[in-house]
Design an enzyme around this catalytic site. Structure first.
Site, mmCIF file in Angstrom:
data_model
loop_
_atom_site.group_PDB
_atom_site.id
_atom_site.type_symbol
_atom_site.label_atom_id
_atom_site.label_comp_id
_atom_site.label_asym_id
_atom_site.label_seq_id
_atom_site.Cartn_x
_atom_site.Cartn_y
_atom_site.Cartn_z
ATOM 1 N N ARG A 26 -7.059 -2.818 8.334
ATOM 2 C CA ARG A 26 -7.539 -4.302 8.136
ATOM 3 C C ARG A 26 -7.192 -5.044 9.206
ATOM 4 N NH1 ARG A 26 -6.913 -6.097 2.386
ATOM 5 N NH2 ARG A 26 -8.256 -4.373 1.797
ATOM 6 N N ARG A 82 19.253 11.194 -3.396
ATOM 7 C CA ARG A 82 20.118 12.256 -3.431
ATOM 8 C C ARG A 82 21.394 11.911 -2.499
ATOM 9 N NH1 ARG A 82 16.463 17.529 -4.189
ATOM 10 N NH2 ARG A 82 15.998 17.162 -6.531
ATOM 11 N N GLY A 124 0.672 -1.247 -0.085
ATOM 12 C CA GLY A 124 0.082 0.054 -0.109
ATOM 13 C C GLY A 124 0.844 1.267 -0.030
ATOM 14 N N ASP A 158 5.597 -5.231 6.036
ATOM 15 C CA ASP A 158 6.172 -6.544 6.412
ATOM 16 C C ASP A 158 6.366 -7.512 5.127
ATOM 17 O OD1 ASP A 158 6.990 -5.993 9.159
ATOM 18 O OD2 ASP A 158 4.931 -6.960 9.898
ATOM 19 N N ARG A 194 1.349 -5.218 -5.648
ATOM 20 C CA ARG A 194 1.293 -6.220 -4.893
ATOM 21 C C ARG A 194 1.662 -7.480 -5.960
ATOM 22 N NH1 ARG A 194 -2.958 -3.527 -2.058
ATOM 23 N NH2 ARG A 194 -2.210 -2.930 -0.079
ATOM 24 N N CYS A 195 2.659 -8.144 -5.561
ATOM 25 C CA CYS A 195 3.009 -9.080 -6.914
ATOM 26 C C CYS A 195 3.136 -10.759 -6.065
ATOM 27 C CB CYS A 195 4.433 -8.823 -7.187
ATOM 28 S SG CYS A 195 5.218 -9.901 -8.264
ATOM 29 N N THR A 225 3.948 2.423 5.688
ATOM 30 C CA THR A 225 2.556 1.920 5.681
ATOM 31 C C THR A 225 1.824 3.016 6.668
ATOM 32 O OG1 THR A 225 0.892 0.517 6.399
ATOM 33 C CG2 THR A 225 3.190 0.315 7.594
ATOM 34 N N GLN A 264 -7.769 8.515 3.112
ATOM 35 C CA GLN A 264 -6.644 8.438 4.284
ATOM 36 C C GLN A 264 -5.415 8.095 3.805
ATOM 37 O OE1 GLN A 264 -8.775 6.139 7.726
ATOM 38 N NE2 GLN A 264 -9.583 5.709 5.938
ATOM 39 N N ARG A 265 -5.061 7.553 2.635
ATOM 40 C CA ARG A 265 -3.928 7.173 2.064
ATOM 41 C C ARG A 265 -3.169 8.159 1.246
ATOM 42 N NH1 ARG A 265 -3.938 0.859 0.792
ATOM 43 N NH2 ARG A 265 -3.550 1.604 -1.311
ATOM 44 N N ARG A 286 -27.111 13.224 16.483
ATOM 45 C CA ARG A 286 -27.125 11.784 15.833
ATOM 46 C C ARG A 286 -26.021 11.005 16.683
ATOM 47 N NH1 ARG A 286 -27.863 13.426 9.579
ATOM 48 N NH2 ARG A 286 -30.394 13.006 9.594
ATOM 49 N N ASP A 313 -0.782 2.211 8.439
ATOM 50 C CA ASP A 313 -1.173 1.460 9.433
ATOM 51 C C ASP A 313 -0.368 1.509 10.851
ATOM 52 O OD1 ASP A 313 -3.505 0.837 7.912
ATOM 53 O OD2 ASP A 313 -2.822 -1.222 7.389
ATOM 54 N N ARG A 362 -18.407 15.095 12.959
ATOM 55 C CA ARG A 362 -18.927 15.478 14.288
ATOM 56 C C ARG A 362 -19.877 17.005 14.462
ATOM 57 N NH1 ARG A 362 -15.645 15.242 19.801
ATOM 58 N NH2 ARG A 362 -16.844 16.415 21.050
ATOM 59 N N ASP A 374 1.661 -0.440 11.611
ATOM 60 C CA ASP A 374 1.838 -1.753 12.114
ATOM 61 C C ASP A 374 3.211 -2.817 11.691
ATOM 62 O OD1 ASP A 374 1.209 -2.134 9.577
ATOM 63 O OD2 ASP A 374 -0.222 -3.634 9.635
HETATM 64 P P1 ADP Z 1 2.960 -4.827 2.823
HETATM 65 O O1 ADP Z 1 4.672 -4.713 2.134
HETATM 66 O O2 ADP Z 1 2.556 -3.642 2.874
HETATM 67 O O3 ADP Z 1 2.854 -5.554 4.014
HETATM 68 P P2 ADP Z 1 1.934 -6.894 1.187
HETATM 69 O O4 ADP Z 1 1.897 -7.871 2.302
HETATM 70 O O5 ADP Z 1 0.910 -6.659 0.165
HETATM 71 O O6 ADP Z 1 2.160 -5.394 1.585
HETATM 72 O O7 ADP Z 1 3.356 -7.123 0.600
HETATM 73 C C1 ADP Z 1 3.879 -6.587 -0.674
HETATM 74 C C2 ADP Z 1 4.544 -7.280 -1.626
HETATM 75 O O8 ADP Z 1 5.722 -7.940 -0.927
HETATM 76 C C3 ADP Z 1 3.558 -8.411 -2.126
HETATM 77 O O9 ADP Z 1 2.690 -8.339 -3.164
HETATM 78 C C4 ADP Z 1 4.847 -9.642 -2.520
HETATM 79 O O10 ADP Z 1 5.073 -9.127 -3.748
HETATM 80 C C5 ADP Z 1 5.784 -9.047 -1.643
HETATM 81 N N1 ADP Z 1 5.888 -10.262 -0.501
HETATM 82 C C6 ADP Z 1 5.026 -10.481 0.617
HETATM 83 N N2 ADP Z 1 5.146 -11.444 1.105
HETATM 84 C C7 ADP Z 1 6.482 -12.299 0.626
HETATM 85 C C8 ADP Z 1 7.122 -13.214 0.976
HETATM 86 N N3 ADP Z 1 6.672 -14.034 1.817
HETATM 87 N N4 ADP Z 1 8.086 -13.618 0.195
HETATM 88 C C9 ADP Z 1 8.550 -12.830 -0.867
HETATM 89 N N5 ADP Z 1 7.946 -11.674 -0.986
HETATM 90 C C10 ADP Z 1 6.872 -11.191 -0.416
HETATM 91 O O1 F6P Z 2 -2.158 0.667 3.461
HETATM 92 C C1 F6P Z 2 -2.700 -0.227 4.388
HETATM 93 C C2 F6P Z 2 -4.141 -0.216 4.250
HETATM 94 O O2 F6P Z 2 -4.808 0.967 3.948
HETATM 95 C C3 F6P Z 2 -4.971 -1.230 4.984
HETATM 96 O O3 F6P Z 2 -5.448 -0.592 6.337
HETATM 97 C C4 F6P Z 2 -6.002 -1.868 4.375
HETATM 98 O O4 F6P Z 2 -6.218 -3.048 4.947
HETATM 99 C C5 F6P Z 2 -5.165 -2.046 3.001
HETATM 100 O O5 F6P Z 2 -4.225 -0.958 2.992
HETATM 101 C C6 F6P Z 2 -6.284 -1.662 1.711
HETATM 102 O O6 F6P Z 2 -5.495 -1.663 0.639
HETATM 103 P P1 F6P Z 2 -5.914 -1.966 -0.677
HETATM 104 O O7 F6P Z 2 -7.429 -1.196 -0.739
HETATM 105 O O8 F6P Z 2 -5.291 -1.035 -1.595
HETATM 106 O O9 F6P Z 2 -6.146 -3.135 -1.038
#
Ligand code: ADP
Ligand code: F6P
Length: 324
Positions: A175, A29, A15, A107, A76-77, A129, A256-257, A166, A131, A158, A133
């Protein structure tokens, strides 16, 4: 002996988050100032596998520090989670002369960086991120902007909620993590907060709270609901039926993003970007940058991924007493 680093690359993954551009600019840079060549990989690991690789100069990152999103785009891949995808990614790095990669993401993205490092490509992660987290760090790029954006929006809801006497259920992002909900809960003086970490969520307790607050003379009732709990619209209907208090749901969503990063996000993202570039230039690998106890630090990615982070029980509990 540490690998000699001539060319580094930077990518954003998962994200997006406001401040990622400030981090990209700083990586580019700082590395250039250390005499390295810099490349950008578009669309995260997906772009790496498609060889969407561009040269980055100082002027390539002009006029981006104030912009939300990521100029490198993100994705995401799934393919990169397989050993074949990771092997291919490492070979593409070698083909393009890339000795090290800065990965800005969460992560999941760090797990990808860990795999690349094990295949001989030096990697450094930067926590990006909204989040918050990521366990090894008290700061992640984008959280500050996101909570300020959400806080402003909730203030507006508000106003109208009070005028109409309300109840408002406002759904914020998160999430799997309730940090945005917790911070908005405190900053906006919410009467109730629903977090994905608290599975004991009890709708009857909410109903009782609304009725009791009415008796105490409260003119509105704000419930901050994290995306991980969700179902705000159906929840609003049930609560209105049970309390007799008109109830509306507002889902803040992807607003929010986006948006221009706050000063904190620009400064911290810039510092982390420069820090990551320095680590790579010094031959370090499989590290993630963090912010802890007032200092910018780095951890082994394996160690960082094994850490845990919890919502502060104290902050969660004071929400109730402060909104009485
Ligand atoms: P974030 O980095 O925000 O936690 P994701 O969990 O969607 O978001 O991970 C982003 C990308 O990182 C994934 O689409 C994938 O390409 C790569 N990735 C996630 N988990 C793994 C893994 N266990 N091993 C290798 N690449 C990963
Ligand atoms: O960037 C974090 C986040 O906003 C989470 O709170 C949420 O679960 C997720 O990304 C949703 O991402 P997308 O709508 O791009 O799948």
């Amino acid at each position: 002996m540490a690998k000699n680093i001539e060319t580094i690359a930077v990518l954003t993954s998962g994200g997006d988050a406001p401040g990622m551009n400030a981090a990209i600019r700083a990586v580019v840079r700082q590395a250039l100032s250390r005499g390295k060549k810099v490349k950008g990989i578009k669309r995260g690991y997906a772009g790496l596998l498609q060889e969407e690789i561009i040269d980055l100069e100082a002027r390539s990152v002009s006029d981006i520090i104030q912009r939300g999103g990521t100029i490198l785009a993100t994705a995401r891949c799934k393919e990169f989670t397989t050993p074949e995808g990771q092997q291919q990614g490492a070979e593409i790095c070698r083909k393009h002369g890339i000795d090290g990669v800065v990965v800005i993401g969460g992560d999941g993205s760090f797990k990808g960086a860990q795999k690349l490092a094990s295949l001989g490509i030096n990697t450094i992660g930067i926590p990006g991120t909204i989040d918050l987290d990521i366990a090894c760090t008290e700061y992640t790029i984008g959280f500050d902007t996101a909570v300020n954006t959400a806080m402003d929006a909730i203030d507006k809801v508000r106003d109208t909620s009070t005028s109409h006497e309300r109840c408002s259920i406002i759904e914020v992002m998160g999430r799997g993590a309730g940090f945005i909900a917790l911070w908005c809960g405190i900053a906006n003086g919410a009467e109730d907060i629903l977090l994905p970490e608290k599975y004991d969520y009890d709708e009857q307790k909410l109903v009782n709270n609304i009725i009791n607050n009415r008796k105490r003379g409260k003119k509105h009732h704000i419930i901050i609901n994290a995306e991980g709990i969700g179902h705000s619209t159906s929840m609003a209907k049930r609560i209105e039926a049970a309390t007799g208090v008109e109830t509306r749901a507002t889902i803040l969503g992807h607003m929010q993003r986006g948006g221009s990063p706050t000063c904190k996000d620009r400064v911290y993202a810039s510092t982390m970007g420069a820090f990551a570039a320095d680590l790579l230039c010094d031959g370090k690998s499989n590290r993630v940058v963090g912010y802890r106890h007032g200092e910018f630090v780095d951890f082994d990615i394996d160690e960082a991924l094994s850490m845990e982070k919890a919502i502060s029980e104290y902050q969660f509990n004071i929400c109730e007493s402060l909104s009485k």
